[in-house]
Scaffold this motif. Structure first.
Motif, PDB file in Angstrom:
ATOM      1  N   GLU A   2      -2.667  -7.361 -13.656  1.00 10.38           N
ATOM      2  CA  GLU A   2      -2.139  -7.446 -12.301  1.00 10.38           C
ATOM      3  C   GLU A   2      -0.631  -7.657 -12.378  1.00 10.38           C
ATOM      4  OE1 GLU A   2      -3.169  -9.823  -8.188  1.00 10.38           O
ATOM      5  OE2 GLU A   2      -4.405 -10.114  -9.954  1.00 10.38           O
ATOM      6  N   LYS A   4       2.787  -8.383 -10.108  1.00 14.45           N
ATOM      7  CA  LYS A   4       3.194  -8.895  -8.800  1.00 14.45           C
ATOM      8  C   LYS A   4       4.711  -9.011  -8.722  1.00 14.45           C
ATOM      9  CE  LYS A   4      -0.936 -11.722  -8.227  1.00 14.45           C
ATOM     10  NZ  LYS A   4      -1.427 -13.084  -7.970  1.00 14.45           N
ATOM     11  N   THR A   6       7.642 -10.890  -7.250  1.00 21.71           N
ATOM     12  CA  THR A   6       7.902 -12.200  -6.665  1.00 21.71           C
ATOM     13  C   THR A   6       9.194 -12.200  -5.861  1.00 21.71           C
ATOM     14  OG1 THR A   6       6.743 -13.259  -8.490  1.00 21.71           O
ATOM     15  CG2 THR A   6       8.215 -14.650  -7.215  1.00 21.71           C
ATOM     16  N   PRO A  23       8.439 -11.499  -1.575  1.00 21.20           N
ATOM     17  CA  PRO A  23       7.023 -11.369  -1.225  1.00 21.20           C
ATOM     18  C   PRO A  23       6.128 -12.379  -1.952  1.00 21.20           C
ATOM     19  CG  PRO A  23       7.644  -9.641  -2.744  1.00 21.20           C
ATOM     20  CD  PRO A  23       8.900 -10.392  -2.402  1.00 21.20           C
ATOM     21  N   LYS A  26       2.630 -11.413  -3.051  1.00 20.84           N
ATOM     22  CA  LYS A  26       1.650 -10.993  -2.043  1.00 20.84           C
ATOM     23  C   LYS A  26       1.955  -9.575  -1.567  1.00 20.84           C
ATOM     24  CE  LYS A  26       0.890 -15.663  -0.350  1.00 20.84           C
ATOM     25  NZ  LYS A  26       1.866 -16.508  -0.962  1.00 20.84           N
ATOM     26  N   ASN A  27       0.985  -8.934  -0.941  1.00 16.40           N
ATOM     27  CA  ASN A  27       1.221  -7.630  -0.332  1.00 16.40           C
ATOM     28  C   ASN A  27       2.240  -7.800   0.786  1.00 16.40           C
ATOM     29  OD1 ASN A  27      -0.671  -6.392  -1.963  1.00 16.40           O
ATOM     30  ND2 ASN A  27      -2.315  -6.581  -0.474  1.00 16.40           N
ATOM     31  N   ALA A  28       3.172  -6.868   0.872  1.00  8.83           N
ATOM     32  CA  ALA A  28       4.217  -6.970   1.891  1.00  8.83           C
ATOM     33  C   ALA A  28       4.621  -5.575   2.343  1.00  8.83           C
ATOM     34  CB  ALA A  28       5.423  -7.709   1.331  1.00  8.83           C
ATOM     35  N   THR A  29       5.103  -5.503   3.560  1.00  7.51           N
ATOM     36  CA  THR A  29       5.582  -4.253   4.132  1.00  7.51           C
ATOM     37  C   THR A  29       6.997  -4.469   4.646  1.00  7.51           C
ATOM     38  OG1 THR A  29       3.341  -3.678   4.833  1.00  7.51           O
ATOM     39  CG2 THR A  29       5.144  -2.501   5.896  1.00  7.51           C
TER      40      THR A  29
END
Length: 87
Positions: A2, A4, A6, A23, A26-29
């Motif tokens: 995984e 990620k 940060t 982010p 985490k998932n972010a847009t």
């Protein structure tokens, strides 16, 4: 595995003077109106990882431009990221 993101920090990258995206893995847009820098953020991340922009070009301009379109001289251009890799 995984991976990620940060934190992503841009300084004088294309039209962005200073930007920090956190982010925290985490998932972010990233959303915004046209011409507000969304593609520039994506270009910066891709340039950091692969040396190319989102159009797969290696020879694109990363320098900050003034109102007349001329590149500012004597400016450092940086993109930094903190990326966590978990097994």
């Amino acid at each position: 595995m995984e991976i990620k993101l940060t934190k992503l920090t841009l300084v004088n990258f294309k039209g962005i003077g200073n930007f920090e995206f956190n982010p925290d893995g985490k998932n972010a847009t990233i959303r915004g109106d046209n011409a507000t820098g969304k593609t520039t953020v994506a270009d910066a991340f891709r340039w950091l990882l692969f040396g190319k922009d989102t159009a797969d070009r290696k020879d694109f301009a990363i320098k900050t431009l003034d109102k007349s379109g001329a590149a500012h001289s004597n400016m450092d251009h940086t993109v930094e990221a903190i990326i966590e890799i978990e097994d």
